[in-house]
Design an enzyme around this catalytic site. Sequence first.
Site, PDB file in Angstrom:
ATOM      1  CB  CYS A  76      -0.956   0.124   1.487  1.00 25.13           C
ATOM      2  SG  CYS A  76      -1.694   1.608   1.551  1.00 25.13           S
ATOM      3  CB  CYS A 241      -6.049   3.778  -3.227  1.00 25.37           C
ATOM      4  SG  CYS A 241      -5.476   2.287  -3.701  1.00 25.37           S
TER       5      CYS A 241
END
Length: 298
Positions: A76, A241
């Site tokens: 991530c 994101c």
Amino acid sequence: MSKIPFTKMHGCGNDYIYVNAMQHPIADPSACAIAWSDRHKGIGSDGLVLIDRSPIPEADFSMRIFNADGSEAMMCGNASRCIGKYLYERGLIANTTSEGEACDGKEVQVKLLTLSGIKTLYLHIANNVVESVTVDMGVPVFDDENLFNPQLAKSLSAIPASRSGGGEEAALFVSMGNPHYVIFTHDVEQVSVTGPLLEHHPAFPQRCNIEFATPLPSAEEDAKAFRTRVWERGSGITQACGTGACATAVAACVMGRAGRQVQIVMDGGTLGIEWRESDNHVYMTGPAAFAFDGEVEG
């Protein structure tokens, strides 16, 4: 049952629970991610991140990330930036160089091992605080049969991206360590995020993250910006994101909608993305922030 110290952090609103697994190992991180991420009965987050020692000498630390549904993600971008800030400001890496000079005002590098390989973090330090972090996100991948089946993808167009006239223009699959399907629309604000249908579509053997993007007005090619909304596999709609921002920027460049430097404006903030010709790597720059510390039963 023991108490486990945690730190809540976010990158552009993409919030995770961080645990120093070097001091507090977690026996069942998947179950903990489900329980702790619950925004009504738990701490509330997009998932759980474990910071640990690297098992290989090529990296300084390692990360494991578990989505709110307990599934493990490859990596991530937003969490990586937060880890960089955590490591520096919590004293887990030195605040002086190997020559003994203060790191303040300098760029500090950290090698972070993820399931998508080693990522290099560049910490930008001012007044002994990590103001922003640039992450080398690696090379984008467009063809990976383990993540994307182009033959089955033909039926993706049958799933409406909008119920309110947003109008789908084009879409592209891009893997940035995590699989992403970027859909460009005329008006992202009018899009009804049909994430569940797309995330679990047969074209994506390991499910997929979904981005909806619309170009924002800009007079300069190198100042292009895209308004982007995100559906993350395993977490649902999130504020931001990092890998999704990278995928959107790459897709925009491939489709001739932007150059190699773009700003991605998401619900929780803006990330700067550069896809460099020199090494074909994508570099993401953005903030990271502490929310609070606490203890939770583990």
